[in-house]
Design a protein around this motif. Structure first.
Motif, PDB file in Angstrom:
ATOM      1  N   ARG A  14       0.822  -1.221   0.000  1.00 58.82           N
ATOM      2  CA  ARG A  14       0.000   0.000   0.000  1.00 58.82           C
ATOM      3  C   ARG A  14       0.848   1.258   0.000  1.00 58.82           C
ATOM      4  O   ARG A  14       0.494   2.258  -0.632  1.00 58.82           O
ATOM      5  CB  ARG A  14      -0.945   0.009   1.204  1.00 58.82           C
ATOM      6  N   GLU A  18       1.415   5.770  -4.228  1.00 55.95           N
ATOM      7  CA  GLU A  18       1.682   7.095  -4.800  1.00 55.95           C
ATOM      8  C   GLU A  18       2.882   7.056  -5.739  1.00 55.95           C
ATOM      9  O   GLU A  18       2.842   7.648  -6.823  1.00 55.95           O
ATOM     10  CB  GLU A  18       1.895   8.118  -3.683  1.00 55.95           C
ATOM     11  N   TRP A  38      -6.139  -6.190   0.892  1.00 50.89           N
ATOM     12  CA  TRP A  38      -6.898  -5.312  -0.001  1.00 50.89           C
ATOM     13  C   TRP A  38      -8.393  -5.569   0.011  1.00 50.89           C
ATOM     14  O   TRP A  38      -9.183  -4.660  -0.265  1.00 50.89           O
ATOM     15  CB  TRP A  38      -6.363  -5.461  -1.436  1.00 50.89           C
ATOM     16  N   GLY A  43     -13.017   3.144  -0.485  1.00 52.77           N
ATOM     17  CA  GLY A  43     -12.589   4.524  -0.658  1.00 52.77           C
ATOM     18  C   GLY A  43     -11.440   4.685  -1.624  1.00 52.77           C
ATOM     19  O   GLY A  43     -11.371   4.032  -2.662  1.00 52.77           O
ATOM     20  N   ARG A  44     -10.507   5.570  -1.259  1.00 50.38           N
ATOM     21  CA  ARG A  44      -9.397   5.929  -2.140  1.00 50.38           C
ATOM     22  C   ARG A  44      -8.495   4.736  -2.444  1.00 50.38           C
ATOM     23  O   ARG A  44      -8.036   4.561  -3.582  1.00 50.38           O
ATOM     24  CB  ARG A  44      -8.594   7.057  -1.497  1.00 50.38           C
ATOM     25  N   TYR A  45      -8.234   3.893  -1.424  1.00 53.72           N
ATOM     26  CA  TYR A  45      -7.389   2.724  -1.660  1.00 53.72           C
ATOM     27  C   TYR A  45      -8.011   1.817  -2.721  1.00 53.72           C
ATOM     28  O   TYR A  45      -7.330   1.334  -3.627  1.00 53.72           O
ATOM     29  CB  TYR A  45      -7.194   1.929  -0.364  1.00 53.72           C
ATOM     30  N   HIS A  46      -9.306   1.580  -2.607  1.00 49.44           N
ATOM     31  CA  HIS A  46      -9.978   0.714  -3.576  1.00 49.44           C
ATOM     32  C   HIS A  46      -9.916   1.320  -4.977  1.00 49.44           C
ATOM     33  O   HIS A  46      -9.644   0.610  -5.958  1.00 49.44           O
ATOM     34  CB  HIS A  46     -11.430   0.504  -3.162  1.00 49.44           C
ATOM     35  N   GLN A  47     -10.144   2.612  -5.075  1.00 51.70           N
ATOM     36  CA  GLN A  47     -10.126   3.278  -6.377  1.00 51.70           C
ATOM     37  C   GLN A  47      -8.744   3.214  -7.012  1.00 51.70           C
ATOM     38  O   GLN A  47      -8.602   2.923  -8.206  1.00 51.70           O
ATOM     39  CB  GLN A  47     -10.570   4.732  -6.223  1.00 51.70           C
ATOM     40  N   ASP A  48      -7.717   3.516  -6.196  1.00 55.27           N
ATOM     41  CA  ASP A  48      -6.355   3.486  -6.734  1.00 55.27           C
ATOM     42  C   ASP A  48      -5.947   2.073  -7.148  1.00 55.27           C
ATOM     43  O   ASP A  48      -5.292   1.876  -8.183  1.00 55.27           O
ATOM     44  CB  ASP A  48      -5.365   4.033  -5.703  1.00 55.27           C
ATOM     45  N   THR A  51      -7.539   1.202 -10.374  1.00 53.65           N
ATOM     46  CA  THR A  51      -6.821   1.874 -11.462  1.00 53.65           C
ATOM     47  C   THR A  51      -5.599   1.073 -11.881  1.00 53.65           C
ATOM     48  O   THR A  51      -5.336   0.873 -13.078  1.00 53.65           O
ATOM     49  CB  THR A  51      -6.395   3.286 -11.030  1.00 53.65           C
TER      50      THR A  51
END
Length: 279
Positions: A14, A18, A38, A43-48, A51
């Motif tokens: 994780r 970035e 995972w 939220g953001r972790y799932h979205q990233d 991606t």
């Protein structure tokens, strides 16, 4: 000889999100994650993560399936892994040929007794998991520091499980080196005894020398030369297979990790070039 596939991978954590997103196209052919780290995230972790799984191939290497445990299989957990794999279009689910639970979590990878009875027991559980995930389960030869109730060699036990379960092998080269040192066997004999056609992919990693005759598998240091040499021998015996660099702590900056990843690629390309000349 098994598959001949020049692919290199890197373990993904994780804290690397970035750096990877900002890097552009990282020169790896695949990433590997522990699904347990995972599955619960939103939220953001799932979205990233979504991606990245659209941008790169991923494999998964689990931590808590506990395939050799005396406890019943956690069917709901296996189903959650299946959903995770399907959601992110991940085909490879690997786990450790060990266990980590027995009337509660043991917080370590424990050695399964090397016996025919244990091999039968584990193989049945593997087949059950495969029925649920609708993929082959890929089992890793693990490092171990004791062999309670041993009746078979490590190699005999590993082969018995894989053949009876009709599953695949994650060939961890560093673990062979660690176990050969700690238990006094010839790593080449172990390598030679493995079935090429069962190898799905491989791992290579660093370790810690506790003493001359005791190595601890830490994934917290650079790969040493004898392990690189053993990887070369693995390719000679079994063909080039996808290989991942594991690094779980003391993680250097991404460019330093990629230098070791590139060394894997160079070794693969050299073996493929030699194979094509001799064909």
């Amino acid at each position: 000889m098994g598959i001949t596939q020049s692919e290199v991978g890197l373990g993904f954590r994780r804290e690397m999100i970035e750096d990877v997103l900002e890097y552009g196209q990282v020169p790896v052919d695949f990433w590997e994650v522990a699904p347990e780290n995972w599955i619960p995230l939103g939220g953001r972790y799932h979205q990233d993560f979504a991606t990245l799984t659209r941008q790169y191939p991923f494999k998964t290497h689990g931590l808590s399936l506990s395939i050799g445990s005396p406890d019943p299989l956690d069917i709901e957990f296996v189903k959650s892994v299946k959903s995770f794999l399907d959601r992110h279009d991940i085909q490879h689910y690997s786990e450790h040929l060990s266990y980590c639970s027995g009337e509660g979590h043991l917080y370590d990878l424990m050695p399964i007794p090397f016996t025919e009875e244990a091999a039968d027991y584990v193989a049945k559980r593997v087949r059950h998991v495969q029925d649920i995930i609708e993929r082959p389960l890929i089992l890793e030869n693990v490092s171990y520091y004791a062999a309670p109730g041993q009746e078979l060699s490590e190699l005999e036990f590993t082969l018995a499980v894989i053949e009876q379960a009709d599953c695949q092998l994650l060939l961890d080269v560093n673990n062979i080196y660690v176990n050969a040192t700690n238990h006094g066997y010839d790593p080449m004999e172990f390598l030679q005894g493995l079935p090429s056609e069962r190898i799905a992919y491989g791992h290579i990693a660093g370790h810690f020398n506790e003493a001359e005759d005791l190595i601890v598998d830490t994934h917290g240091a650079d790969v040493i030369e004898p392990v690189w040499q053993l990887l070369e021998q693995a390719y000679l015996l079994h063909g080039v297979f996808p290989t991942l660099l594991e690094r779980d702590f003391n993680i250097p900056p991404l460019p330093e990790l990629l230098a070791e990843v590139d060394r894997i690629r160079q070794i693969q390309h050299r073996h493929l070039a030699q194979a094509s000349k001799s064909a």
